[in-house]
Design a protein around this motif. Structure first.
Motif, PDB file in Angstrom:
ATOM      1  N   SER A 131      -0.564   1.056  -7.539  1.00  0.00           N
ATOM      2  CA  SER A 131      -1.020   0.038  -8.479  1.00  0.00           C
ATOM      3  C   SER A 131      -0.343  -1.302  -8.224  1.00  0.00           C
ATOM      4  O   SER A 131      -0.721  -2.306  -8.805  1.00  0.00           O
ATOM      5  CB  SER A 131      -0.758   0.489  -9.912  1.00  0.00           C
ATOM      6  OG  SER A 131       0.629   0.692 -10.112  1.00  0.00           O
ATOM      7  N   GLY A 132       0.682  -1.331  -7.372  1.00  0.00           N
ATOM      8  CA  GLY A 132       1.328  -2.596  -7.020  1.00  0.00           C
ATOM      9  C   GLY A 132       2.622  -2.846  -7.759  1.00  0.00           C
ATOM     10  O   GLY A 132       3.260  -3.871  -7.569  1.00  0.00           O
ATOM     11  N   LYS A 133       3.043  -1.892  -8.592  1.00  0.00           N
ATOM     12  CA  LYS A 133       4.214  -2.138  -9.433  1.00  0.00           C
ATOM     13  C   LYS A 133       5.488  -2.275  -8.605  1.00  0.00           C
ATOM     14  O   LYS A 133       6.297  -3.173  -8.864  1.00  0.00           O
ATOM     15  CB  LYS A 133       4.365  -1.029 -10.491  1.00  0.00           C
ATOM     16  CG  LYS A 133       4.411   0.392  -9.950  1.00  0.00           C
ATOM     17  CD  LYS A 133       4.190   1.388 -11.066  1.00  0.00           C
ATOM     18  CE  LYS A 133       4.528   2.816 -10.662  1.00  0.00           C
ATOM     19  NZ  LYS A 133       3.789   3.336  -9.496  1.00  0.00           N
ATOM     20  N   THR A 134       5.653  -1.427  -7.592  1.00  0.00           N
ATOM     21  CA  THR A 134       6.854  -1.533  -6.760  1.00  0.00           C
ATOM     22  C   THR A 134       6.814  -2.803  -5.912  1.00  0.00           C
ATOM     23  O   THR A 134       7.840  -3.472  -5.736  1.00  0.00           O
ATOM     24  CB  THR A 134       7.007  -0.290  -5.870  1.00  0.00           C
ATOM     25  OG1 THR A 134       7.230   0.841  -6.719  1.00  0.00           O
ATOM     26  CG2 THR A 134       8.193  -0.417  -4.934  1.00  0.00           C
ATOM     27  N   THR A 135       5.636  -3.177  -5.419  1.00  0.00           N
ATOM     28  CA  THR A 135       5.509  -4.417  -4.649  1.00  0.00           C
ATOM     29  C   THR A 135       5.916  -5.612  -5.503  1.00  0.00           C
ATOM     30  O   THR A 135       6.645  -6.496  -5.049  1.00  0.00           O
ATOM     31  CB  THR A 135       4.060  -4.595  -4.156  1.00  0.00           C
ATOM     32  OG1 THR A 135       3.700  -3.440  -3.400  1.00  0.00           O
ATOM     33  CG2 THR A 135       3.914  -5.827  -3.296  1.00  0.00           C
ATOM     34  N   LEU A 136       5.461  -5.624  -6.757  1.00  0.00           N
ATOM     35  CA  LEU A 136       5.819  -6.727  -7.656  1.00  0.00           C
ATOM     36  C   LEU A 136       7.334  -6.783  -7.865  1.00  0.00           C
ATOM     37  O   LEU A 136       7.946  -7.850  -7.801  1.00  0.00           O
ATOM     38  CB  LEU A 136       5.093  -6.562  -8.998  1.00  0.00           C
ATOM     39  CG  LEU A 136       5.358  -7.639 -10.054  1.00  0.00           C
ATOM     40  CD1 LEU A 136       5.046  -9.031  -9.513  1.00  0.00           C
ATOM     41  CD2 LEU A 136       4.534  -7.372 -11.318  1.00  0.00           C
TER      42      LEU A 136
END
Lengths: 246, 365
Positions: B47-52
């Motif tokens: 979902s992109g949470k770690t990238t954010l």
């Protein structure tokens, strides 16, 4: 398989009288040969530990054209018969060879420097192949953690990466050293076997045998055996000291 | 514990996008974290949470947009420049260093005085209940201890921002419970602005001041646990947070008919589309009343398929006449009063439902 031949050498050597034995190894020729073999091997192993780690680093951390070819070439000294390595190197380093012709200082055939070149060539893969897998398994997060904790790139390398590679580098050093001490095939060709200059201990053993001086040969062999065991034991101790958490 | 008040920093993320090759990890993300807040980035994997989180930390660069920490703009991958404490999912401890050396690392890198380092390390060891472990190596510690060493190491240089990537992901259930509550207390004591990533909705609901629900590189909703749970912005948030029954149905005049279940409301048709349009009704398991007799028109007949009496509530699985499976949660007293048994025929009456039409409007009955 390992113990029996070693024991035979020691028994044979101990058959010689103490004075005979001492004479065999304390002559200037024998001392010079032992010095060149062990001193050269230590120097070679040290150089290879640095260079081999750099090669492993390049192979693991960078993408460049010809990378897989370079990775394959690392094993060449293992695959090549040592006699072939010896001929190739002595041709290259002869005064009229590709390298030797560039400058007289580089014409290392038949000089102690040539012996070192041969030793370095045949034992380099040990360090690369010992360090490479450990480097591959280093978690990138550990370096990121160090950077986030304020370590500059040089500090990351010195405080985090190098200590993790320590055990592998020592292993590479030990194997490289052992191989260099015992190297015969390439050294016997490139050195010219000049007593007191380029004659190494393994070649000296061979020469003594040629002269039917079996006792002399085994006494030198015993000295080499003892020195090798001591060196490896010292490296083993170094590794044990902090190695289990490295 | 000795509270030590950290300087606090807010985070301002504007229009941040990031793609890896063909994969769009973040799409035009805006986010404000107030200083001193405890925020959860919640979403499924990918979902992109770690990238954010990594972009905020400066471990990853962003393709477009801007990130400001305490009013200073961060420009891509410049980890270490911003006084950020980061705890990795698998802790990333230095294996060749003792616990004390791990914790003191940041101060050593800053060339702090030895006596100062020793004092600070001892203080953190006490705060993080690591007394007596100073000379141990990470591989001699339990998972919970490693986690605490990682936290202590991240906080040693008193960062203004603490970021945690799935901080409890690698621990077993019991330790996780304990550490969750402990993280909440620690945050309250230290007051350091904290952002943590999790895929566990329970964890986010229990610990965070506000939850950022993410999906497919976008932020779906930002709000307090009550807001995102009680008033979900869309279908994704509704289904991701907690169990929910989904009824597919058609809008008819003043009601939505879902497999015999009729949800009545005079304004429904105008709000979710004209009669005949398709809509989905979401009903929480505890918003369904179970009755032995039919008491209203909107009740639907169902058969008890399975009863799970473990936990604070009794979970009952039922099957409607149309073959739809419905999950109901009853409190223990109600369950005793009903005396449900398997294969019993009962009537279900939803007390509350949320309808999301295909247009994306949301509407609660």
């Amino acid at each position: 398989m390992v113990v029996l031949p070693l024991a035979a050498v020691v028994v044979k050597a101990s058959g010689a009288g103490v004075s005979d034995a001492l004479r065999s190894v304390s002559g200037p020729i024998a001392l010079s040969a032992l010095g060149l073999s062990f001193g050269g091997a230590l120097l070679t192993a040290a150089v290879n530990t640095v260079m081999g780690t750099i090669v492993a680093w390049a192979l693991v951390r960078y993408e460049f054209p010809g990378k897989s070819l370079m990775n394959a070439l690392v094993d060449l000294p293992f695959a090549l018969p040592t006699a072939v390595a010896g001929i190739t190197l002595s041709e290259l380093l002869s005064p009229r060879g590709w390298v030797g012709a560039v400058h007289p200082a580089l014409a290392a055939s038949f000089s102690p420097a040539g012996v070192l070149v041969a030793m370095t060539f045949v034992s380099m893969p040990f360090v690369v192949r010992a360090v490479q897998p450990v480097l591959q398994q280093l978690e990138p997060e550990v370096e990121e953690a160090a950077a986030l904790l304020g370590a500059r790139p040089r500090q990351v390398f010195g405080h985090v990466i190098l200590p993790s590679l320590r055990a592998a580098m020592l292993t590479g050093f030990a194997l490289s050293f052992a191989r260099s001490v015992g190297e015969f095939g390439s050294v016997v060709i490139i050195s010219g076997n000049i007593p007191l200059s380029t004659l190494t201990a393994p070649v000296l053993i061979f020469q003594r045998l040629e002269e039917y001086d079996t006792v002399g040969a085994t006494v030198i062999a015993t000295v080499m055996l003892a020195a090798s065991i001591l060196t490896l034991a010292a490296i083993g101790l170094l590794q044990r000291e902090r190695g289990q958490h490295g | 514990m000795t509270p030590r008040h950290h300087t606090q920093a807010g985070i301002r993320v504007r229009a941040v996008s990031r793609s890896f090759g063909g994969f769009q990890a973040l799409r035009d993300v805006d986010l404000d974290v107030r200083s001193g807040e405890l925020i959860a980035l919640l979403g499924p994997s990918g979902s992109g949470k770690t990238t954010l989180l990594r972009i905020i930390a400066g471990l990853e660069s962003h393709d477009t947009g801007s990130v400001e920490i305490a009013g200073r703009e961060t420009t891509g991958a410049d980890a270490g420049a911003h006084g950020i404490g980061f705890v990795f999912q698998h802790y990333a401890l230095f294996k060749h260093m003792t616990v004390a050396d791990n914790i003191g690392f940041a101060l050593r890198m800053r060339k702090a005085k030895k006596t100062l380092i020793a004092t600070r390390v001892a203080e953190l060891m006490a705060l993080f209940r690591l007394d007596g472990l100073a000379a141990r190596y990470p591989d001699e510690l339990s998972g919970g201890q490693r986690q605490r060493v990682a936290l202590a190491r991240a906080l040693a240089s008193e960062p203004e921002l603490l970021l945690l990537d799935e901080p409890f992901g690698a621990l077993d259930a019991r330790v996780r419970q304990e550490l969750r509550r402990w993280l909440r207390r620690l945050h309250d004591d230290l007051g350091v602005t904290t952002v943590f990533v999790t895929h566990d909705q329970e964890e986010a609901l229990e610990v965070a001041d506000r939850i950022v629900v993410m999906n497919a590189g976008r932020i779906e909703q930002v709000g307090t646990p009550e807001e995102v749970f009680g008033n979900p912005a869309n279908e994704f948030v509704m289904t991701f947070l907690g169990n929910v029954n989904v009824f597919h149905g058609r809008v008819e005049e003043d009601r939505i008919c879902v497999g015999g279940l009729a949800l009545t409301d005079p304004q429904l048709a105008t709000r979710v589309g004209g009669p005949g349009s398709v809509a989905k009704a979401y009903v929480r398991p505890y918003d369904i009343e179970v009755e032995p007799q039919r008491s209203s028109e909107s009740a639907v007949a169902a058969t008890v398929a399975f009863i799970n009496p473990v936990g604070s509530n009794v979970k009952v699985e039922l099957v409607t006449a149309d073959g739809e499976s419905v999950l109901v949660e009853l409190d223990r007293e109600r369950h005793r009063g009903l005396g449900l048994v398997r294969d019993q025929r009962v009537y279900l009456r939803p007390r509350a439902a949320t309808v999301f039409p295909n247009e994306g409007l949301d509407y609660s009955i």
